[in-house]
Design a protein around this motif. Structure first.
Motif, PDB file in Angstrom:
ATOM      1  N   HIS A   1       0.840  -1.195   0.000  1.00 15.00           N
ATOM      2  CA  HIS A   1       0.000   0.000   0.000  1.00 15.00           C
ATOM      3  C   HIS A   1       0.880   1.252   0.000  1.00 15.00           C
ATOM      4  O   HIS A   1       1.916   1.298   0.681  1.00 15.00           O
ATOM      5  CB  HIS A   1      -0.900   0.027   1.237  1.00 15.00           C
ATOM      6  CG  HIS A   1      -1.892  -1.098   1.279  1.00 15.00           C
ATOM      7  ND1 HIS A   1      -3.045  -1.113   0.526  1.00 15.00           N
ATOM      8  CD2 HIS A   1      -1.907  -2.256   1.984  1.00 15.00           C
ATOM      9  CE1 HIS A   1      -3.731  -2.217   0.768  1.00 15.00           C
ATOM     10  NE2 HIS A   1      -3.051  -2.934   1.650  1.00 15.00           N
TER      11      HIS A   1
ATOM     12  N   PHE B   1      -1.415   6.630  -4.371  1.00 16.76           N
ATOM     13  CA  PHE B   1      -1.589   6.267  -5.771  1.00 16.76           C
ATOM     14  C   PHE B   1      -1.079   7.337  -6.731  1.00 16.76           C
ATOM     15  O   PHE B   1      -0.980   7.108  -7.915  1.00 16.76           O
ATOM     16  CB  PHE B   1      -3.071   5.996  -6.066  1.00 16.76           C
ATOM     17  CG  PHE B   1      -3.525   4.638  -5.599  1.00 16.76           C
ATOM     18  CD1 PHE B   1      -3.566   3.570  -6.480  1.00 16.76           C
ATOM     19  CD2 PHE B   1      -3.894   4.428  -4.292  1.00 16.76           C
ATOM     20  CE1 PHE B   1      -3.981   2.309  -6.055  1.00 16.76           C
ATOM     21  CE2 PHE B   1      -4.312   3.183  -3.849  1.00 16.76           C
ATOM     22  CZ  PHE B   1      -4.354   2.114  -4.735  1.00 16.76           C
TER      23      PHE B   1
ATOM     24  N   CYS C   1      -2.430  10.094  -8.115  1.00 17.89           N
ATOM     25  CA  CYS C   1      -3.413  10.226  -9.197  1.00 17.89           C
ATOM     26  C   CYS C   1      -2.926  11.191 -10.285  1.00 17.89           C
ATOM     27  O   CYS C   1      -2.217  12.159 -10.003  1.00 17.89           O
ATOM     28  CB  CYS C   1      -4.736  10.738  -8.636  1.00 17.89           C
ATOM     29  SG  CYS C   1      -5.465   9.684  -7.368  1.00 17.89           S
TER      30      CYS C   1
ATOM     31  N   CYS D   1      -9.489  12.673  -0.599  1.00 20.65           N
ATOM     32  CA  CYS D   1      -8.787  11.574  -1.276  1.00 20.65           C
ATOM     33  C   CYS D   1      -9.693  10.352  -1.421  1.00 20.65           C
ATOM     34  O   CYS D   1     -10.185   9.818  -0.425  1.00 20.65           O
ATOM     35  CB  CYS D   1      -7.526  11.198  -0.499  1.00 20.65           C
ATOM     36  SG  CYS D   1      -6.666   9.772  -1.228  1.00 20.65           S
TER      37      CYS D   1
ATOM     38  N   PHE E   1      -8.845   7.416  -2.043  1.00 20.32           N
ATOM     39  CA  PHE E   1      -8.162   6.217  -1.553  1.00 20.32           C
ATOM     40  C   PHE E   1      -7.795   6.324  -0.063  1.00 20.32           C
ATOM     41  O   PHE E   1      -7.142   5.437   0.470  1.00 20.32           O
ATOM     42  CB  PHE E   1      -6.895   5.973  -2.386  1.00 20.32           C
ATOM     43  CG  PHE E   1      -7.173   5.781  -3.850  1.00 20.32           C
ATOM     44  CD1 PHE E   1      -7.792   4.635  -4.304  1.00 20.32           C
ATOM     45  CD2 PHE E   1      -6.829   6.767  -4.772  1.00 20.32           C
ATOM     46  CE1 PHE E   1      -8.056   4.451  -5.654  1.00 20.32           C
ATOM     47  CE2 PHE E   1      -7.081   6.597  -6.126  1.00 20.32           C
ATOM     48  CZ  PHE E   1      -7.704   5.442  -6.576  1.00 20.32           C
TER      49      PHE E   1
ATOM     50  N   GLU F   1      -8.819   3.910 -12.977  1.00 20.02           N
ATOM     51  CA  GLU F   1      -9.444   4.250 -11.695  1.00 20.02           C
ATOM     52  C   GLU F   1      -9.191   5.704 -11.326  1.00 20.02           C
ATOM     53  O   GLU F   1      -8.050   6.179 -11.389  1.00 20.02           O
ATOM     54  CB  GLU F   1      -8.916   3.330 -10.583  1.00 20.02           C
ATOM     55  CG  GLU F   1      -9.564   1.954 -10.550  1.00 20.02           C
ATOM     56  CD  GLU F   1      -9.062   1.007 -11.628  1.00 20.02           C
ATOM     57  OE1 GLU F   1      -8.096   1.365 -12.327  1.00 20.02           O
ATOM     58  OE2 GLU F   1      -9.635  -0.088 -11.777  1.00 20.02           O
TER      59      GLU F   1
ATOM     60  N   THR G   1      -3.961   6.589 -12.348  1.00 21.57           N
ATOM     61  CA  THR G   1      -3.024   6.859 -11.264  1.00 21.57           C
ATOM     62  C   THR G   1      -1.594   6.561 -11.721  1.00 21.57           C
ATOM     63  O   THR G   1      -1.379   5.926 -12.757  1.00 21.57           O
ATOM     64  CB  THR G   1      -3.348   5.985 -10.032  1.00 21.57           C
ATOM     65  OG1 THR G   1      -3.116   4.612 -10.355  1.00 21.57           O
ATOM     66  CG2 THR G   1      -4.797   6.165  -9.604  1.00 21.57           C
TER      67      THR G   1
ATOM     68  N   PHE H   1      -9.081  -3.339  -2.462  1.00 24.53           N
ATOM     69  CA  PHE H   1      -8.842  -2.153  -3.276  1.00 24.53           C
ATOM     70  C   PHE H   1     -10.148  -1.378  -3.437  1.00 24.53           C
ATOM     71  O   PHE H   1     -11.210  -1.970  -3.604  1.00 24.53           O
ATOM     72  CB  PHE H   1      -8.291  -2.541  -4.653  1.00 24.53           C
ATOM     73  CG  PHE H   1      -6.828  -2.865  -4.662  1.00 24.53           C
ATOM     74  CD1 PHE H   1      -5.921  -2.017  -5.276  1.00 24.53           C
ATOM     75  CD2 PHE H   1      -6.347  -4.001  -4.035  1.00 24.53           C
ATOM     76  CE1 PHE H   1      -4.564  -2.302  -5.278  1.00 24.53           C
ATOM     77  CE2 PHE H   1      -4.986  -4.305  -4.024  1.00 24.53           C
ATOM     78  CZ  PHE H   1      -4.097  -3.454  -4.645  1.00 24.53           C
ATOM     79  N   LYS H   2     -10.031  -0.074  -3.392  1.00 24.12           N
ATOM     80  CA  LYS H   2     -11.202   0.778  -3.548  1.00 24.12           C
ATOM     81  C   LYS H   2     -11.794   0.615  -4.939  1.00 24.12           C
ATOM     82  O   LYS H   2     -11.064   0.607  -5.930  1.00 24.12           O
ATOM     83  CB  LYS H   2     -10.837   2.249  -3.319  1.00 24.12           C
ATOM     84  CG  LYS H   2     -10.301   2.548  -1.933  1.00 24.12           C
ATOM     85  CD  LYS H   2     -11.399   2.472  -0.895  1.00 24.12           C
ATOM     86  CE  LYS H   2     -10.865   2.873   0.458  1.00 24.12           C
ATOM     87  NZ  LYS H   2     -11.898   2.749   1.520  1.00 24.12           N
TER      88      LYS H   2
ATOM     89  N   ALA I   1     -13.444   2.296  -7.746  1.00 22.56           N
ATOM     90  CA  ALA I   1     -13.628   3.674  -8.207  1.00 22.56           C
ATOM     91  C   ALA I   1     -15.065   3.886  -8.673  1.00 22.56           C
ATOM     92  O   ALA I   1     -15.639   3.054  -9.380  1.00 22.56           O
ATOM     93  CB  ALA I   1     -12.668   3.987  -9.347  1.00 22.56           C
TER      94      ALA I   1
END
Length: 258
Positions: free
Chosen positions: A55, A58, A60, A99, A101, A175, A179, A194-195, A197
């Motif tokens: 982790h 990201f 973006c 954010c 994420f 996403e 990113t 994982f999120k 999107a």
């Protein structure tokens, strides 16, 4: 030229070398077994479903944290990393709330708190033409640094050559509008936490699209607020003038004479 990091979860052995290298170059306190990102842990490795997951921020392509910062304390560099200018930060923490994420963290225990997150070793390495500390120490090549377009092509080639090894998806290409940190996996990303999107479009654009639909509402609201302020302020001014006139009038002076 935009750089990125590609992490292939099928190659990660969970050695934590990337996390330790991050702490060393950023002079962060060492903590054994950090289970989540924090103001003092900018990258870490978690294990889920027997998969080691690295982790980090990201970075973006169009960061929401940058778009909401009122003092440009966060900046998206041309090279790709999203960096932080602590001398500009006023501590509003809009970046933390914006954010998608949930990456930026705040130094709640500090007398002079700052926002903290991975900056992809921008000042110490990337701006000097070197790769970040985390990717430089990976013993298996699970996490690599390079030009974003070339890393995407490399990931696509792996998917084509080994369709049974990977899920057919490169996380981070689309996403949140794309990113600068990309992932390959053999397990669906949603099962690894994982999120998901909400849109492939950059979040700052979504915000503007909503605001652009209500210009009349915002305009009328602004006029009403100004009108209300003018009325209240006018009443206060008249009351002050009335009191001043009363104090100067002869009748007022006679009443005060014993």
């Amino acid at each position: 030229m935009s750089y990125a990091i590609l992490t292939d979860l099928t190659r990660c052995i969970g050695c934590q070398a990337c996390a330790l290298a991050c702490k060393e170059i950023n002079e962060l306190p060492k903590e054994d077994g950090a289970l989540k990102l924090s103001a003092t842990t900018w990258t870490m490795v978690e294990k889920r479903h027997d998969v080691f997951i690295r982790h980090q921020c990201f970075h973006c392509l169009e960061p929401t944290c940058v778009s909401v910062c009122p003092v440009t304390a966060l900046e998206k560099t041309q090279e790709g990393p999203v960096i932080y200018h602590e001398d500009r930060c006023i501590g509003c923490r809009y970046c933390i709330m914006a954010c998608p994420f949930e990456i930026p963290k705040y130094e709640w225990d500090s007398v002079l708190p700052r926002v903290q997150k991975c900056i992809m070793c921008y000042q110490k390495r990337v701006s000097l033409g070197e790769q970040p500390a985390c990717t430089s120490v990976c013993p298996t090549g699970a996490t690599v640094f390079g030009q974003r377009d070339q890393l995407i092509a490399q990931a696509q080639q792996r998917l084509q050559n080994h369709p049974n090894r990977y899920v057919n998806h490169i996380y981070g290409v689309h996403e949140a509008g794309g990113t600068s940190v990309l992932y390959l996996s053999d397990i669906p990303f949603d099962q690894l936490g994982f999120k998901h999107a909400r849109s492939d479009e950059a979040y700052p654009k979504l915000t503007w699209n909503i605001l652009s639909q209500i210009p009349s509402v915002a305009g009328v609201g602004g006029v009403m607020m100004f009108g209300l302020w003018w009325i209240i302020n006018r009443r206060i001014t008249l009351e002050q003038e009335q009191k001043k006139n009363n104090s100067k009038s002869p009748d007022s002076n006679q009443k005060k004479t014993p």
